[in-house]
Design a protein around this motif. Sequence first.
Motif, PDB file in Angstrom:
ATOM      1  N   HIS A  15       0.865  -1.183   0.000  1.00  0.00           N
ATOM      2  CA  HIS A  15       0.000   0.000   0.000  1.00  0.00           C
ATOM      3  C   HIS A  15       0.901   1.233   0.000  1.00  0.00           C
ATOM      4  N   GLN A  43      -5.001   4.294  -3.530  1.00  0.00           N
ATOM      5  CA  GLN A  43      -4.839   3.396  -2.394  1.00  0.00           C
ATOM      6  C   GLN A  43      -5.952   2.358  -2.354  1.00  0.00           C
ATOM      7  N   TRP A  64      -2.550  -1.820   5.874  1.00  0.00           N
ATOM      8  CA  TRP A  64      -2.352  -0.416   5.503  1.00  0.00           C
ATOM      9  C   TRP A  64      -1.009   0.083   6.039  1.00  0.00           C
TER      10      TRP A  64
END
Length: 308
Positions: free
Chosen positions: A82, A90, A107
């Motif tokens: 990411h 994203q 993330w």
Amino acid sequence: MEKHIPNGVWPTMITPFTASNEVDYEALQQLVEWYIAQGVHGLFAVCQSSEMFYLSLEERVRIARFVKETAAGRVPVIASGHISDGIEEQAEELRRMAETGVDAVVWVSNRLASPEEPDEIWVERAQQLLDRIPDVPFGIYECPYPYKRLLSPQMLKWCADTGRFLFLKDTCCDLNQMADKLDAVKGSRLQIFNANSATLLESLKIGAAGFSGVMANFHPDLYVRLTERWSMEPAAAGTIQSFVGAASLIELQMYPVNAKYHLQHRGIPLTLHCRSKDANAFRGNQQLEVEQLDEVYRLVKEQLFINT
């Protein structure tokens, strides 16, 4: 979403490359087998150790899918990759990674807000991503590149309360901060894994779920024993902690080239080639430092075997 992340050791996987700069999937397969044989509890693919900022989206997705398929259910696999700045980009990265079938998509905490932006902006953008990608379990990695954004206990509680986050790779390296974070997520499914070797044993004593860091590419078996048996074998735990804390200084020396050099000596047929570092700059004295650390590692293991 009934998934959970098991406690223990989650190596931040490296990416083997061929001499022609392609991902070496034959070496990657053997690397996955090696991690599993060392007893790790899960694999963190496509992270900073994997040189994710130097991989295309297609490479990131293919690596995650390959690791998940190679693990074949023996251990769970999570993956990040990411790296974009914009929310739409994203979201696309996270969707593509979720499609690989990994057990959670991680993330990178610094992607959701700039260093100057407040936590409220981070939470607002996090909610946008959650809304765009329903029914996918997530994790968070406090990645130090391009800047380190640590999550406050309040932010972490917000994440836990969503019910969508299962994993935090914590890089604060501070036991007081970690204690506050652990208190903030108590009773939730969000597990906190320490990335810092020097504070690992003490963090386990206050409730950390395990270890997810660079040094599981060097001595995963010792980290497995420490996380699994620290309360039952206090003397051995102290010995392991003293070794892994000091050994982690090798992180500062040409990583991940030096990890690949170590893994060559453990029998993994990979090159030293990296995209983030020039392997040609890996000097002879640095190679000796890895070899000498390997010898101390052998002696520590021998001593642990004698005393148990």
